[in-house]
Design a protein around this motif. Structure first.
Motif, PDB file in Angstrom:
ATOM      1  N   TYR A 289       0.837  -1.200   0.000  1.00  0.00           N
ATOM      2  CA  TYR A 289       0.000   0.000   0.000  1.00  0.00           C
ATOM      3  C   TYR A 289       0.873   1.252   0.000  1.00  0.00           C
ATOM      4  CZ  TYR A 289      -3.806   3.201   1.200  1.00  0.00           C
ATOM      5  OH  TYR A 289      -4.715   4.226   1.179  1.00  0.00           O
ATOM      6  N   VAL A 290       1.826   1.319   0.931  1.00  0.00           N
ATOM      7  CA  VAL A 290       2.706   2.492   1.028  1.00  0.00           C
ATOM      8  C   VAL A 290       3.481   2.675  -0.276  1.00  0.00           C
ATOM      9  CG1 VAL A 290       4.715   3.461   2.225  1.00  0.00           C
ATOM     10  CG2 VAL A 290       2.873   2.376   3.540  1.00  0.00           C
ATOM     11  N   GLY A 291       3.956   1.568  -0.819  1.00  0.00           N
ATOM     12  CA  GLY A 291       4.729   1.637  -2.047  1.00  0.00           C
ATOM     13  C   GLY A 291       3.931   2.154  -3.224  1.00  0.00           C
ATOM     14  N   ALA A 292       2.611   1.931  -3.212  1.00  0.00           N
ATOM     15  CA  ALA A 292       1.775   2.367  -4.333  1.00  0.00           C
ATOM     16  C   ALA A 292       1.748   3.891  -4.431  1.00  0.00           C
ATOM     17  CB  ALA A 292       0.361   1.815  -4.169  1.00  0.00           C
ATOM     18  N   PHE A 293       1.533   4.583  -3.299  1.00  0.00           N
ATOM     19  CA  PHE A 293       1.510   6.044  -3.394  1.00  0.00           C
ATOM     20  C   PHE A 293       2.919   6.618  -3.439  1.00  0.00           C
ATOM     21  CE2 PHE A 293       1.049   5.664   1.371  1.00  0.00           C
ATOM     22  CZ  PHE A 293       2.141   6.430   1.755  1.00  0.00           C
ATOM     23  N   ALA A 294       3.891   5.941  -2.799  1.00  0.00           N
ATOM     24  CA  ALA A 294       5.272   6.434  -2.835  1.00  0.00           C
ATOM     25  C   ALA A 294       5.846   6.375  -4.249  1.00  0.00           C
ATOM     26  CB  ALA A 294       6.140   5.630  -1.875  1.00  0.00           C
ATOM     27  N   GLN A 295       5.472   5.362  -5.023  1.00  0.00           N
ATOM     28  CA  GLN A 295       5.928   5.255  -6.409  1.00  0.00           C
ATOM     29  C   GLN A 295       5.487   6.476  -7.216  1.00  0.00           C
ATOM     30  OE1 GLN A 295       7.857   2.697  -7.933  1.00  0.00           O
ATOM     31  NE2 GLN A 295       7.910   4.153  -9.632  1.00  0.00           N
ATOM     32  N   VAL A 296       4.264   6.920  -6.970  1.00  0.00           N
ATOM     33  CA  VAL A 296       3.749   8.102  -7.662  1.00  0.00           C
ATOM     34  C   VAL A 296       4.483   9.360  -7.198  1.00  0.00           C
ATOM     35  CG1 VAL A 296       1.721   9.535  -8.082  1.00  0.00           C
ATOM     36  CG2 VAL A 296       1.480   7.045  -7.952  1.00  0.00           C
ATOM     37  N   LEU A 297       4.653   9.496  -5.892  1.00  0.00           N
ATOM     38  CA  LEU A 297       5.260  10.712  -5.338  1.00  0.00           C
ATOM     39  C   LEU A 297       6.737  10.843  -5.688  1.00  0.00           C
ATOM     40  CD1 LEU A 297       3.702  10.738  -1.751  1.00  0.00           C
ATOM     41  CD2 LEU A 297       3.149  12.308  -3.617  1.00  0.00           C
ATOM     42  N   TYR A 298       7.457   9.710  -5.674  1.00  0.00           N
ATOM     43  CA  TYR A 298       8.917   9.773  -5.751  1.00  0.00           C
ATOM     44  C   TYR A 298       9.528   9.005  -6.919  1.00  0.00           C
ATOM     45  CZ  TYR A 298       7.788  11.297  -1.059  1.00  0.00           C
ATOM     46  OH  TYR A 298       7.226  11.960   0.018  1.00  0.00           O
ATOM     47  N   GLY A 299       8.694   8.280  -7.649  1.00  0.00           N
ATOM     48  CA  GLY A 299       9.209   7.545  -8.795  1.00  0.00           C
ATOM     49  C   GLY A 299      10.162   6.433  -8.430  1.00  0.00           C
ATOM     50  N   GLN A 300      10.007   5.874  -7.229  1.00  0.00           N
ATOM     51  CA  GLN A 300      10.881   4.807  -6.752  1.00  0.00           C
ATOM     52  C   GLN A 300      10.059   3.711  -6.085  1.00  0.00           C
ATOM     53  OE1 GLN A 300      14.498   5.954  -4.559  1.00  0.00           O
ATOM     54  NE2 GLN A 300      13.900   8.097  -4.839  1.00  0.00           N
ATOM     55  N   SER A 301      10.626   2.517  -6.065  1.00  0.00           N
ATOM     56  CA  SER A 301      10.000   1.414  -5.354  1.00  0.00           C
ATOM     57  C   SER A 301      10.247   1.572  -3.848  1.00  0.00           C
ATOM     58  CB  SER A 301      10.564   0.081  -5.833  1.00  0.00           C
ATOM     59  OG  SER A 301      11.967   0.030  -5.609  1.00  0.00           O
ATOM     60  N   THR A 302       9.462   0.868  -3.065  1.00  0.00           N
ATOM     61  CA  THR A 302       9.547   0.919  -1.610  1.00  0.00           C
ATOM     62  C   THR A 302       9.871  -0.458  -1.057  1.00  0.00           C
ATOM     63  OG1 THR A 302       7.961   2.737  -1.431  1.00  0.00           O
ATOM     64  CG2 THR A 302       8.255   1.376   0.529  1.00  0.00           C
ATOM     65  N   LYS A 303      10.744  -0.494  -0.064  1.00  0.00           N
ATOM     66  CA  LYS A 303      11.007  -1.755   0.612  1.00  0.00           C
ATOM     67  C   LYS A 303      10.798  -1.588   2.111  1.00  0.00           C
ATOM     68  CE  LYS A 303      15.988  -0.777   0.341  1.00  0.00           C
ATOM     69  NZ  LYS A 303      17.308  -1.288  -0.159  1.00  0.00           N
ATOM     70  N   TYR A 304      10.419  -2.674   2.745  1.00  0.00           N
ATOM     71  CA  TYR A 304      10.177  -2.723   4.189  1.00  0.00           C
ATOM     72  C   TYR A 304      11.452  -3.254   4.822  1.00  0.00           C
ATOM     73  CZ  TYR A 304       7.599  -3.912   8.508  1.00  0.00           C
ATOM     74  OH  TYR A 304       7.145  -4.011   9.798  1.00  0.00           O
ATOM     75  N   VAL A 305      12.069  -2.450   5.691  1.00  0.00           N
ATOM     76  CA  VAL A 305      13.397  -2.794   6.200  1.00  0.00           C
ATOM     77  C   VAL A 305      13.370  -2.968   7.717  1.00  0.00           C
ATOM     78  CG1 VAL A 305      14.544  -1.582   4.315  1.00  0.00           C
ATOM     79  CG2 VAL A 305      14.057  -0.350   6.433  1.00  0.00           C
ATOM     80  N   PRO A 306      14.308  -3.726   8.260  1.00  0.00           N
ATOM     81  CA  PRO A 306      14.388  -3.852   9.715  1.00  0.00           C
ATOM     82  C   PRO A 306      14.755  -2.525  10.352  1.00  0.00           C
ATOM     83  CG  PRO A 306      15.682  -5.561   8.605  1.00  0.00           C
ATOM     84  CD  PRO A 306      15.308  -4.559   7.573  1.00  0.00           C
TER      85      PRO A 306
END
Length: 286
Positions: A267-284
């Motif tokens: 979900y977060v990655g979907a809007f972040a891709q639009v805002l920043y043109g990058q993929s999102t990863k969930y990190v420790p």
């Protein structure tokens, strides 16, 4: 060699802290009664920068004692503040600003009914105490649930929040002061002048799933959040649409609410891709 290695490590650490992405800032309100504030640090863009720029501890309450406004932290909020070295500082070291939000407490007293500038200034000192004591980056105000006029308290008035902002900015000249654009405080501020409104750093739309920029004199588009979403509560297509509108219309903030525990990177990655043109990863973290 030891000193050279230390200098290099220090420089690398500093660079990682100031790594900046291009685009609007993304803000996350976190309901800390049930979720961890460090969730905001678990979402990272492909270039290593943070998805979330501001994490808001939600929420403290405005109570009153013998008609005097008091700042109340419930046990869950206070536990985070008491462990600031472990709960707040690591986020700040990662480049995330941490704010504490103040909500009405259903007592009849709110930030929009101080009877005088002196009374507002007294409460501004209490707000500043929270920031200074716990090493926060600022405070956020949400003028809901005050129940103005109940318990013998006076109704909201037009001068109150302006008095309070003027006093608070003197107490916190270099900290963030933000407003969830709702309630009498927001209404009267929108009817005020640019000198008072300009004491805020940011204000944002409180209606999730909509695009509605606050109309506060003194604030520019880069300081406003027109788009607001509830994570997993707003349809993902709507979240992406609002991100697109934010970019197209030049607003500087994208507001999110209810970042919960667990991996929400789809979900977060979907809007972040639009805002920043990058993929999102969930990190420790930490």
């Amino acid at each position: 060699m030891h000193f050279l290695r230390l200098a290099i490590l220090t420089l690398v650490g500093h660079l990682s802290m100031v790594l900046a992405k291009k685009g609007p800032i993304t803000v996350a309100y976190v309901e800390v009664n049930s979720n961890s504030i460090d969730n905001t640090a678990r979402y990272q863009l492909a270039d290593g920068s943070n998805v979330f720029d501001i994490a808001i501890i939600f929420a403290s309450n405005l109570h009153y004692n013998n008609s005097h406004a008091t700042w109340y932290n419930n046990p869950n909020v206070q536990a985070i503040l008491d462990k600031a070295a472990a709960e707040i500082k690591p986020l700040q070291q990662k480049g995330i600003k941490v704010l504490l939000s103040l909500l009405g407490g259903g007592t009849g007293k709110g930030i929009a009914n101080f009877a005088s500038a002196k009374e507002a200034a007294a409460f501004a000192k209490k707000a500043a105490y929270q920031v200074h004591t716990y090493g926060l980056d600022g405070v956020d105000f949400d003028d809901e649930y005050a129940d103005y006029g109940s318990n013998g308290m006076p109704p909201a008035n037009a001068q109150s929040f302006g008095w309070f902002l003027e006093a608070l900015r003197k107490e916190l000249p270099d900290k963030l002061i933000t407003l969830y654009n709702i309630g009498p405080a927001a209404q009267y501020l929108s009817e005020g002048n640019a000198t008072v409104g300009g004491m805020l750093n940011y204000s944002w739309n409180p209606y999730y799933g909509s695009f509605s920029p606050p109309a506060i004199p003194g604030l520019k588009k880069k300081q406003l959040g027109a788009a607001a979403i509830a994570i997993e509560g707003t349809a993902v297509d709507t979240a992406k649409k609002l991100a697109t509108e934010t970019l197209q219309q030049g607003y500087g903030v994208y507001l999110t609410y209810n970042l919960a525990n667990g991996n929400q990177s789809d979900y977060v990655g979907a809007f972040a891709q639009v805002l920043y043109g990058q993929s999102t990863k969930y990190v420790p973290f930490p």
